[in-house]
Enzyme design. Structure first.
Site, PDB file in Angstrom:
ATOM      1  N   CYS A 113      60.559 102.363  49.073  1.00  0.00           N
ATOM      2  CA  CYS A 113      60.072 101.009  49.326  1.00  0.00           C
ATOM      3  C   CYS A 113      61.137  99.929  49.945  1.00  0.00           C
ATOM      4  O   CYS A 113      61.040  99.127  50.509  1.00  0.00           O
ATOM      5  CB  CYS A 113      59.089 100.421  48.366  1.00  0.00           C
ATOM      6  SG  CYS A 113      57.563 101.491  47.940  1.00  0.00           S
ATOM      7  N   HIS A 255      57.396  93.673  50.837  1.00  0.00           N
ATOM      8  CA  HIS A 255      56.936  94.744  50.884  1.00  0.00           C
ATOM      9  C   HIS A 255      55.527  94.959  50.402  1.00  0.00           C
ATOM     10  O   HIS A 255      55.364  94.300  49.122  1.00  0.00           O
ATOM     11  CB  HIS A 255      57.923  95.850  49.898  1.00  0.00           C
ATOM     12  CG  HIS A 255      57.361  97.276  49.765  1.00  0.00           C
ATOM     13  ND1 HIS A 255      56.811  97.967  50.880  1.00  0.00           N
ATOM     14  CD2 HIS A 255      56.935  97.574  48.423  1.00  0.00           C
ATOM     15  CE1 HIS A 255      56.338  99.080  50.237  1.00  0.00           C
ATOM     16  NE2 HIS A 255      56.217  98.883  48.940  1.00  0.00           N
ATOM     17  N   ASN A 285      49.977 101.007  50.793  1.00  0.00           N
ATOM     18  CA  ASN A 285      51.482 100.834  50.673  1.00  0.00           C
ATOM     19  C   ASN A 285      52.244 101.963  51.522  1.00  0.00           C
ATOM     20  O   ASN A 285      51.873 103.037  51.413  1.00  0.00           O
ATOM     21  CB  ASN A 285      51.737 101.248  49.127  1.00  0.00           C
ATOM     22  CG  ASN A 285      53.476 101.000  49.054  1.00  0.00           C
ATOM     23  OD1 ASN A 285      54.002 101.115  49.785  1.00  0.00           O
ATOM     24  ND2 ASN A 285      53.798 101.002  47.870  1.00  0.00           N
TER      25      ASN A 285
HETATM   26  O1  UT7 Z   1      55.765 100.590  46.123  1.00  0.00           O
HETATM   27  C1  UT7 Z   1      56.579 100.636  45.042  1.00  0.00           C
HETATM   28  C2  UT7 Z   1      56.194  99.801  44.035  1.00  0.00           C
HETATM   29  N1  UT7 Z   1      54.851 100.046  43.530  1.00  0.00           N
HETATM   30  C3  UT7 Z   1      54.420  99.213  42.944  1.00  0.00           C
HETATM   31  O2  UT7 Z   1      54.855  98.095  42.672  1.00  0.00           O
HETATM   32  C4  UT7 Z   1      53.138  99.429  42.088  1.00  0.00           C
HETATM   33  C5  UT7 Z   1      53.023  98.990  40.842  1.00  0.00           C
HETATM   34  N2  UT7 Z   1      51.796  99.153  40.115  1.00  0.00           N
HETATM   35  C6  UT7 Z   1      50.721  98.548  40.173  1.00  0.00           C
HETATM   36  O3  UT7 Z   1      50.462  98.150  41.507  1.00  0.00           O
HETATM   37  C7  UT7 Z   1      49.540  98.635  39.436  1.00  0.00           C
HETATM   38  O4  UT7 Z   1      50.035  98.983  37.947  1.00  0.00           O
HETATM   39  C8  UT7 Z   1      48.304  99.801  39.648  1.00  0.00           C
HETATM   40  C9  UT7 Z   1      47.514  99.161  41.165  1.00  0.00           C
HETATM   41  C10 UT7 Z   1      49.052 100.974  40.023  1.00  0.00           C
HETATM   42  C11 UT7 Z   1      47.414  99.828  38.459  1.00  0.00           C
HETATM   43  O5  UT7 Z   1      46.816  98.597  38.141  1.00  0.00           O
HETATM   44  P1  UT7 Z   1      46.671  98.360  36.851  1.00  0.00           P
HETATM   45  O6  UT7 Z   1      46.121  96.887  36.489  1.00  0.00           O
HETATM   46  O7  UT7 Z   1      48.112  98.135  36.105  1.00  0.00           O
HETATM   47  O8  UT7 Z   1      45.915  99.256  36.100  1.00  0.00           O
HETATM   48  P2  UT7 Z   1      46.073 100.090  34.786  1.00  0.00           P
HETATM   49  O9  UT7 Z   1      47.064 101.156  34.719  1.00  0.00           O
HETATM   50  O10 UT7 Z   1      46.120  99.243  33.587  1.00  0.00           O
HETATM   51  O11 UT7 Z   1      44.762 101.120  34.675  1.00  0.00           O
HETATM   52  C12 UT7 Z   1      43.371 100.645  34.143  1.00  0.00           C
HETATM   53  C13 UT7 Z   1      42.510 101.704  34.100  1.00  0.00           C
HETATM   54  C14 UT7 Z   1      43.033 102.990  33.244  1.00  0.00           C
HETATM   55  O12 UT7 Z   1      41.767 103.343  32.423  1.00  0.00           O
HETATM   56  P3  UT7 Z   1      41.896 103.065  30.856  1.00  0.00           P
HETATM   57  O13 UT7 Z   1      43.083 104.191  30.303  1.00  0.00           O
HETATM   58  O14 UT7 Z   1      41.749 101.657  30.697  1.00  0.00           O
HETATM   59  O15 UT7 Z   1      40.324 103.642  30.401  1.00  0.00           O
HETATM   60  C15 UT7 Z   1      43.131 104.009  34.338  1.00  0.00           C
HETATM   61  O16 UT7 Z   1      42.808 105.191  33.906  1.00  0.00           O
HETATM   62  O17 UT7 Z   1      41.948 102.333  35.396  1.00  0.00           O
HETATM   63  C16 UT7 Z   1      41.975 103.633  35.401  1.00  0.00           C
HETATM   64  N3  UT7 Z   1      42.496 103.989  36.921  1.00  0.00           N
HETATM   65  C17 UT7 Z   1      41.557 104.012  37.575  1.00  0.00           C
HETATM   66  N4  UT7 Z   1      40.380 104.033  37.709  1.00  0.00           N
HETATM   67  C18 UT7 Z   1      39.690 103.958  38.956  1.00  0.00           C
HETATM   68  C19 UT7 Z   1      43.630 104.482  37.315  1.00  0.00           C
HETATM   69  N5  UT7 Z   1      43.611 104.675  38.450  1.00  0.00           N
HETATM   70  C20 UT7 Z   1      42.268 104.390  38.838  1.00  0.00           C
HETATM   71  C21 UT7 Z   1      41.481 104.738  39.894  1.00  0.00           C
HETATM   72  N6  UT7 Z   1      40.242 104.340  40.243  1.00  0.00           N
HETATM   73  N7  UT7 Z   1      42.072 105.128  41.245  1.00  0.00           N
END
Ligand code: UT7
Length: 328
Positions: A113, A255, A285
């Protein structure tokens, strides 16, 4: 010492639009989850077979046309991608050949990225030293082909899209415009927090039973936390290097990984979101392509005028991050 001026911008995204709800064909997910967590509504995917170098070629053609340059006038091609056509060689040489060039040097940048920001810094150094005068920098990605479509792949799989952006950078003498400063960082201690570990020179995974090929791993929360902090630091460093107040910058292009990262940086500097160019809702992204795609659309919308003060910043896998301050 010559300054590096961006004289042409271009982009290409494949025509196939994949909306959040379309992803339900592959994952247990929803438009609500994806949009509220990331700001993404849709992304573009190639129709296979496709080539990252080809996407880069389309973007490069537009950038060259707008700068009034012919490919034969290029002194160097820099190609930033995490999704090259081949394990080796890089996609830069493939683009060089597509452009009808014979022996023009081409190098690939593998900073994910942050690839475009690293690429600008590299191009700027070649121009400042006088070694080259006209450089093509491309960021291009095809990510829909490495996405893991199994249930475990859903967190990463819904975020990424395909596309390409390009800029032509030219040496300008006695210019008050152009790239003013670049700052680069990396921190390999976090390499495994966001990676595609295989195919790897460390294993023969591809021929072992149970092989699963490519699979991206991301520790989303950890990456998010670092992204907000490092992107904020990188922006601050660019501001300090120029003695600029945040308010006097005309456009920030960060980004496009997650709109919440941009919102957090905007909040930190007490700036309104309209100071930040965002299009993550349309493309997801696109990794190394995201900043040049933003620059192209911002330029087309008239938001980049000669004299505009601009700060670019990126953070990504590696971890790698950095910023660029420039006057358009
Ligand atoms: O480009 C390089 C840099 N990359 C980034 O900067 C990405 C950085 N990270 C993020 O943008 C965020 O952490 C995410 C968008 C990836 C995730 O957001 P979050 O608010 O941190 O969500 P989470 O990891 O807390 O996930 C919450 C829940 C989980 O379920 P439980 O364990 O709470 O029951 C996941 O299993 O959401 C679930 N989950 C999904 N649900 C529906 C994970 N992926 C999905 C999905 N659809 N695609």
């Amino acid at each position: 010492m010559p300054r590096s001026l961006i004289t042409g911008v271009g982009m290409y995204v494949p025509p196939k639009v994949v909306r959040n709800d379309d992803l339900r064909a592959y994952f247990d997910t929803s438009d609500e989850w994806i949009y509220s967590r990331s700001g993404i509504k849709e992304r573009r995917w190639v129709e296979e077979p496709a080539s990252t170098a080809e996407l880069g070629y389309y973007a490069a053609q537009q950038a060259l046309e707008r700068s009034g340059k012919r490919p034969q006038e290029l002194d160097l091609i820099v190609f930033a991608t995490l999704s090259p056509d081949m394990y080796f060689p890089g996609s830069g040489v493939l683009l060089q050949h597509k452009l009808g060039l014979d022996t023009t040097p081409a190098l690939d940048i593998r900073q994910q990225c942050s690839g475009f920001v690293y690429g600008l810094a590299v191009a700027d150094q070649f121009i400042r030293t006088g070694m080259y005068r006209t450089i093509l920098l491309v960021g291009a990605e095809i990510q829909s082909t490495w996405i893991d479509y199994s249930p475990e792949g859903r967190t990463v799989g819904v975020l990424f899209g395909d596309g390409a952006g390009a800029v032509v950078i030219e040496a300008a003498e006695n210019a008050h415009r152009g790239i003013l400063s670049t700052h680069l960082y990396s921190q390999g201690a976090y390499a495994r927090e966001l990676c595609v570990a295989e195919p790897s020179s460390a294993t023969r995974q591809h021929i072992l039973p149970g092989s699963y090929g490519m699979r991206a791993y991301m520790n989303g929360k950890e990456v998010f936390r670092h992204a907000v902090q490092r992107m904020g630091e990188a922006v601050q460093e660019a501001l300090s290097a120029q003695g600029w107040q945040a308010e006097e910058v005309d456009l920030f292009v960060l980004h496009q990984a997650n709109i919440r990262i941009v919102q957090a940086v905007a909040e930190f500097f007490g700036l309104p979101m309209d100071k930040f160019y965002n299009n993550i809702h349309k493309y997801g992204n696109t990794t190394a392509a995201s900043i040049p795609i933003c620059l192209t659309e911002a330029w087309e919308e008239g938001r980049l005028q000669p004299g505009s003060k601009v700060i670019l910043a990126a953070f990504g896998s590696g971890f790698t991050w950095g910023s660029v301050a420039l006057i358009w």
